[in-house]
Design an enzyme around this catalytic site. Structure first.
Site, PDB file in Angstrom:
ATOM      1  N   GLY A  85       0.820  -1.210   0.000  1.00 11.84           N
ATOM      2  CA  GLY A  85       0.000   0.000   0.000  1.00 11.84           C
ATOM      3  C   GLY A  85       0.848   1.251   0.000  1.00 11.84           C
ATOM      4  N   GLY A  87       2.631   3.686   1.392  1.00 12.43           N
ATOM      5  CA  GLY A  87       3.264   4.033   2.670  1.00 12.43           C
ATOM      6  C   GLY A  87       3.673   5.491   2.737  1.00 12.43           C
ATOM      7  NE  ARG A  88       8.451   6.408  -1.141  1.00 14.08           N
ATOM      8  CZ  ARG A  88       9.630   6.644  -1.659  1.00 14.08           C
ATOM      9  NH1 ARG A  88      10.355   7.659  -1.214  1.00 14.08           N
ATOM     10  NH2 ARG A  88      10.111   5.883  -2.612  1.00 14.08           N
ATOM     11  CE  LYS A 103       7.819   7.132  -5.746  1.00 10.28           C
ATOM     12  NZ  LYS A 103       7.855   6.331  -6.979  1.00 10.28           N
ATOM     13  CG  ASP A 115      11.304   8.643   5.946  1.00 16.36           C
ATOM     14  OD1 ASP A 115      10.722   8.229   4.924  1.00 16.36           O
ATOM     15  OD2 ASP A 115      12.417   9.212   5.911  1.00 16.36           O
ATOM     16  N   GLY A 116       7.820   7.764   5.330  1.00 16.28           N
ATOM     17  CA  GLY A 116       6.771   8.412   4.532  1.00 16.28           C
ATOM     18  C   GLY A 116       7.277   9.516   3.625  1.00 16.28           C
ATOM     19  NE  ARG A 166       3.054   7.673  -9.360  1.00 18.43           N
ATOM     20  CZ  ARG A 166       3.660   6.621  -8.805  1.00 18.43           C
ATOM     21  NH1 ARG A 166       4.911   6.314  -9.127  1.00 18.43           N
ATOM     22  NH2 ARG A 166       3.039   5.893  -7.913  1.00 18.43           N
ATOM     23  CG  ASP A 237       4.447  -3.788  -5.145  1.00 21.95           C
ATOM     24  OD1 ASP A 237       5.054  -4.847  -5.401  1.00 21.95           O
ATOM     25  OD2 ASP A 237       5.001  -2.800  -4.640  1.00 21.95           O
TER      26      ASP A 237
HETATM   27  P1  AMP Z   1       8.342   1.045  -4.028  1.00 17.53           P
HETATM   28  O1  AMP Z   1       9.687   0.429  -3.966  1.00 17.53           O
HETATM   29  O2  AMP Z   1       8.380   2.558  -4.214  1.00 17.53           O
HETATM   30  O3  AMP Z   1       7.431   0.384  -5.018  1.00 17.53           O
HETATM   31  O4  AMP Z   1       7.698   0.843  -2.599  1.00 17.53           O
HETATM   32  C1  AMP Z   1       7.357  -0.406  -2.065  1.00 17.53           C
HETATM   33  C2  AMP Z   1       6.507  -0.226  -0.827  1.00 17.53           C
HETATM   34  O5  AMP Z   1       7.246   0.431   0.212  1.00 17.53           O
HETATM   35  C3  AMP Z   1       5.275   0.619  -1.035  1.00 17.53           C
HETATM   36  O6  AMP Z   1       4.263   0.084  -0.210  1.00 17.53           O
HETATM   37  C4  AMP Z   1       5.722   1.977  -0.567  1.00 17.53           C
HETATM   38  O7  AMP Z   1       4.648   2.814  -0.201  1.00 17.53           O
HETATM   39  C5  AMP Z   1       6.608   1.633   0.615  1.00 17.53           C
HETATM   40  N1  AMP Z   1       7.615   2.653   0.892  1.00 17.53           N
HETATM   41  C6  AMP Z   1       8.738   2.913   0.166  1.00 17.53           C
HETATM   42  N2  AMP Z   1       9.457   3.906   0.728  1.00 17.53           N
HETATM   43  C7  AMP Z   1       8.777   4.307   1.827  1.00 17.53           C
HETATM   44  C8  AMP Z   1       9.000   5.306   2.849  1.00 17.53           C
HETATM   45  N3  AMP Z   1      10.066   6.096   2.844  1.00 17.53           N
HETATM   46  N4  AMP Z   1       8.068   5.402   3.827  1.00 17.53           N
HETATM   47  C9  AMP Z   1       6.982   4.612   3.852  1.00 17.53           C
HETATM   48  N5  AMP Z   1       6.727   3.660   2.949  1.00 17.53           N
HETATM   49  C10 AMP Z   1       7.607   3.499   1.942  1.00 17.53           C
HETATM   50 MG    MG Z   2       5.753   0.715  -5.853  1.00 16.01          MG
END
Ligand code: AMP
Ligand code: MG
Length: 452
Positions: A85, A87-88, A103, A115-116, A166, A237
């Site tokens: 989901g 997360g950030r 994002k 850290d979001g 985005r 995802d």
């Molecule tokens: P991604 O590699 O961008 O596809 O992210 C994979 C998952 O990790 C997704 O659920 C993102 O929302 C979460 N995520 C990545 N970086 C962060 C962050 N700094 N804080 C919170 N969630 C993150």
């Molecule tokens: Mg992703």
């Protein structure tokens, strides 16, 4: 104030959490995509104002907006995570038929340990590469803006924080269907399939939806392969239902041609290597098919039969896309498929053996400047009377080459010139020779990073 649709929030409340963006301490517009803003019916002048920048940061929204952190599951490097989901990230709503999404807008209930937040460098990287992909004619999410938040974030070192704004046809992913399927709520799964079909494959029932995604992804991955694009993190995802490229993390373009090329520092097994991308796409689509099984037939054996028949369409579609693509790259008209296939296979073997820069080879070939080692091959090719002018319409001069991307991210004042080059990639222009040239020999092995 723009209008924001609430279609996703209203139709699929179980697929997300209603949430708000964190207030950035000192928001500053770092880059705005004016043509895209105009295309969306947004006023670039207003977006540049203090109110507009706060709108783009997600903290100044029109009445009735329903921002949501979307839930999804996903296989990451083959391992299943039931709850990933946003997360950030945050879906602010829809502008027309498209998603407006952030994002780096703060922690959400899906953040787990994160850290979001996001740093300026990686968000600028996504902006640059996604806009380059769009200009190359490859389906992709777009980048409307990057906003510096004024907040310092903690990474390997301290880094300035940023938000990427985005635009996407939607943010529905294979992982969205895995999430709905795992909920055990077949009515939700059906509503999701209807929502996805209405947005991307109008009139499609569940089976036609699966077929549509398989075709769109076969075409997309075919285009990646033709262009030398390595996505780097093809988790389920990160694979869209729309067929747009999404999530520019560790992606990069090939320099020398080698199917084993891996850029991502965490992809130790080479699962997402350049040459593996079609097989991985098919694997991911099998996860989509599994998720849809309850909708395909009441009899699950029959449902599996139907899904299997659809999945079998991937490979022929992919082969047709790449065959047509190489036919165009080589300027060949109505030459038989078997001849084009053999010529292409021999060329790729030569490119690998000679460690040749992939992108520039095709422009040089059209100009009659191929390296000595290719002369026997080129003689066969010339006998087919290729249209060398037409080749330049499909073979780019300017791509976001790895050494140029690194240079521009290290000194953001170098970014506009690179962006200008790669967003008009097929027309060779004087004064931009360095953007067309392969990496200097000292550049070494290129490594990229996820998330950040
Ligand atoms: P991604 O590699 O961008 O596809 O992210 C994979 C998952 O990790 C997704 O659920 C993102 O929302 C979460 N995520 C990545 N970086 C962060 C962050 N700094 N804080 C919170 N969630 C993150
Ligand atoms: Mg992703």
């Amino acid at each position: 104030m723009p209008v924001l649709g609430t279609r996703f929030a209203d139709e699929l409340p179980e697929m997300g959490v209603s949430w708000r963006a964190a207030e950035p301490p000192a928001p500053e517009l770092l880059v705005l995509n004016e043509p895209l803003a105009v295309e969306l019916g947004l006023d670039p002048g207003w977006l540049r104002s203090a109110d507009g920048v706060r709108f783009l940061s997600g903290v100044n929204l029109p009445d009735g907006a329903k921002p949501v952190a979307q839930g999804y599951a996903g296989h990451q490097f083959g391992g299943y995570s039931p709850r990933l989901g946003d997360g950030r990230a945050l879906l602010l709503g829809e502008i027309g038929a498209r998603d407006l999404h952030l994002k780096g807008s703060g922690r959400t209930p899906f953040a787990r340990g994160g850290d979001g937040l996001a740093a300026v460098g990686p968000m600028m990287r996504e902006y640059l590469v996604s806009e380059s992909m769009h200009a190359l004619g490859i389906p992709t999410t777009r980048s409307l803006a990057v906003i510096g938040t004024g907040k310092t974030i903690v990474r390997e070192n301290l880094a300035p924080g940023a938000i990427l704004v985005r635009i996407a046809a939607s943010h529905l992913r294979v992982g969205s269907f895995q999430f709905a399927r795992a909920s055990g709520d077949v009515a939700l799964l059906r509503r999701l399939a209807e929502h996805a079909a209405a947005r991307h494959y109008p009139g499609a029932g569940p089976l036609e939806l699966l077929r549509g995604v398989i075709e769109a992804q076969a075409e997309l991955v075919g285009r990646w392969m033709l262009t030398g694009f390595v996505h780097g993190v093809m988790n389920t995802d990160n694979m869209t239902i729309s067929g747009e490229t999404i999530d520019y993390g560790p992606c990069a373009f090939l320099d020398v041609f080698d199917p084993a090329t891996v850029f991502s520092s965490i992809d130790e097994g080479g699962r997402y290597a350049y040459g593996n991308q079609p097989a991985i796409a098919q694997w991911n689509l099998a996860r989509l098919a599994e998720s849809l099984l309850p909708l395909l037939d009441d009899d699950q054996d029959k449902a599996i039969e139907k899904a299997t028949a659809e999945l079998a369409r991937f490979r022929p579609r992919y082969v047709a896309v790449t065959l047509d693509g190489f036919r165009a790259k080589l300027g060949l008209g109505p030459v038989g498929d078997a001849v084009v296939t053999a010529l292409t296979e021999d060329l790729l073997a030569l490119l690998k053996a000679e460690e040749t820069d992939y992108t520039s080879f095709f422009r040089k070939l059209a100009a009659g400047e191929e390296p000595e080692a290719f002369s026997a091959w080129a003689k066969r090719w010339r006998a087919l009377e290729p249209d060398t002018a037409a080749m330049n319409d499909v073979n780019p001069v300017y791509i976001p080459r790895n050494h140029l991307v690194e240079e521009a991210l290290a000194d953001l004042s170098a970014l506009p010139a690179l962006l200008e080059a790669v967003t008009d990639p097929f027309t060779e222009r004087p004064g931009r020779e360095r953007f067309a040239a392969p990496a200097p020999s000292g550049f070494g092995v290129y490594r990229t990073f996820c998330g950040t």
